[in-house]
Scaffold this active site. Structure first.
Site, short mmCIF file in Angstrom:
data_model
loop_
_atom_site.label_atom_id
_atom_site.label_comp_id
_atom_site.label_asym_id
_atom_site.label_seq_id
_atom_site.Cartn_x
_atom_site.Cartn_y
_atom_site.Cartn_z
N SER A 284 0.82 -1.21 0.00
CA SER A 284 0.00 0.00 0.00
C SER A 284 0.85 1.26 0.00
CB SER A 284 -0.94 0.02 1.21
OG SER A 284 -0.21 0.22 2.42
N PRO B 282 0.00 -1.62 8.89
CA PRO B 282 1.29 -1.79 9.60
C PRO B 282 2.28 -0.67 9.32
CG PRO B 282 1.30 -3.12 7.62
CD PRO B 282 -0.06 -2.46 7.67
N GLY B 283 1.91 0.29 8.45
CA GLY B 283 2.80 1.43 8.25
C GLY B 283 3.18 1.73 6.81
N ASP C 55 -3.54 3.79 15.14
CA ASP C 55 -4.16 2.50 14.80
C ASP C 55 -4.09 1.60 16.02
OD1 ASP C 55 -4.82 -0.10 13.59
OD2 ASP C 55 -4.49 0.93 11.68
N ASP D 93 -8.66 4.62 18.00
CA ASP D 93 -9.56 4.60 16.85
C ASP D 93 -9.33 5.87 16.04
OD1 ASP D 93 -11.65 4.70 15.04
OD2 ASP D 93 -13.20 4.15 16.49
N ASP E 149 -5.90 5.90 4.97
CA ASP E 149 -6.26 4.81 4.05
C ASP E 149 -6.96 3.72 4.85
OD1 ASP E 149 -6.43 3.23 1.75
OD2 ASP E 149 -4.47 2.32 2.09
N LYS F 224 -12.97 4.22 -0.51
CA LYS F 224 -13.29 2.91 -1.06
C LYS F 224 -14.57 3.03 -1.90
CE LYS F 224 -9.82 1.64 1.39
NZ LYS F 224 -8.50 1.44 0.78
#
Length: 360
Positions: A187, A221-222, A239, A259, A276, A305
């Site tokens: 990503s 995860p970054g 996160d 959150d 994202d 999305k």
């Protein structure tokens, strides 16, 4: 020329077609679309000859969400003879004079990619023939029009040109980016491409500079945090999930296990907000609107999305609503743009800049 040829992602032809119909109607240009699912291109055929050039000149490519590249094109050349494909193409380009570049391309499909080797080999003799005819300059010139020859099938091609100041710098409109070995996820390429697309090259050093403060909502995860860190920024990564240890070891990342929809930054001197998250697009838009109204950032890049159907309508509605809400809440100086980037899949990337008239 009578056709406007638009490259897009396979499966998004209807969205690209819906968008160009709306934009052509805004310019009072009539026509109809020709497309097939998964062809990865759309043809807008104008009713009047010459109107395709008007569209190619007056519709900014950057303002189109679903088109990667576009060019004004002649009617489809069919049955190009194997023994001489060059002559019909040169003849079709007689009205093009002193272009600065030639691109022999295919749509972005697995089937079309099988023709890529042919396109590379064919470019050399075609380039020589076009130089001889006067359609192409002896030396490349980035300020002159670009000749496009797009083979949509064996022996079938659309030929035409785009204007260098309203054209993607990449073949087929696709930037070729490589993922770094230490990137936490693929990503990361989305944000890398977004920065390249939305921030002019000559402004990147100023607007993406070391020492800036950034927030990444839904960071785990970054992948997106990685792009901020490698540009020297200090990042608040928000996160509940774990972050990549390599990123944490840089000392540039502070992980907030929270959150993203409820997080409020302890400090408000934020240049970049990125997001994202896999969530309803309207909910993400509302989150970005709230941050913008509070004045918590200068620029933001976020993904929306997409639904399975009526994607152009959905995105257009969300962006129009965002503009309306920002203005209703006193945010008048802003710019907003959206693009279905190459590394996006079922999503579009949006760039929102607050106070663009003020220096960085």
């Amino acid at each position: 020329m009578i056709n406007l040829f638009l490259f897009c992602r396979a499966g998004y032809e209807k969205d690209c077609a819906a968008e160009i119909q709306v934009r052509a109607a805004e310019l009072d240009i009539g026509g109809f679309v020709k497309t097939n699912t998964n062809d990865a291109y759309v043809i807008f055929q104008c009713f009047q000859a010459g109107d395709a050039e008007v569209l190619a000149k007056n519709i900014s490519l950057d303002s189109l969400i679903f088109a990667r590249q576009m060019f004004a094109a002649k009617e489809l050349l069919k049955g190009l003879p194997e023994q001489d494909r060059i002559s019909p193409i040169v003849e079709a380009l007689t009205q093009v004079n002193k272009a600065g570049e030639l691109r022999v391309e295919t749509p972005d499909t697995n089937e079309a990619k099988e023709r890529s080797n042919f396109c590379r080999k064919f470019t050399v003799p075609l380039r020589q023939a076009l130089k001889k005819s006067g359609a192409l300059l002896e030396k490349e010139n980035p300020k002159r029009p670009i000749i496009h020859v797009c083979f949509v099938a064996s022996g079938q091609a659309y030929v035409g040109y785009s204007l260098s100041n309203n054209s993607s710098p990449y073949f087929m409109g696709i930037p070729r980016l490589k993922i770094a070995a230490d990137a936490p996820s693929r990503s990361t390429l989305k944000l890398d491409e977004a920065f390249i697309h939305f921030i002019p090259k000559e402004e990147q050093e100023t607007r993406l500079s070391s020492g800036m403060k950034a927030v990444d909502l839904g960071a785990c995860p970054g992948g997106w945090t990685y792009q901020l860190v490698r540009r020297g920024m200090f990042v608040a990564a928000v996160d509940n999930g774990p972050m990549d240890q390599g990123l944490m070891d840089t000392g540039q990342v502070k992980h907030y296990q929270a959150d993203g929809f409820r997080f409020e930054p302890p400090r408000k001197n934020i240049t970049w907000l990125v997001c994202d998250m896999i969530e309803k697009p309207s909910r993400v838009a509302e989150l970005i609107e709230a941050w913008a109204i509070n004045g918590w950032f200068k620029e933001s890049i976020f993904n929306l999305k997409l639904p399975m159907k009526a994607r152009y309508k959905e995105v257009s509605t969300i962006l129009a609503t965002m503009e309306e809400i920002l203005k209703e809440n006193g945010v008048d100086d802003f710019s907003i743009a959206a693009k279905h980037l190459y590394h996006d899949r079922d999503e579009v990337t949006v760039h929102l800049c607050l106070r663009p008239s003020q220096p960085w």
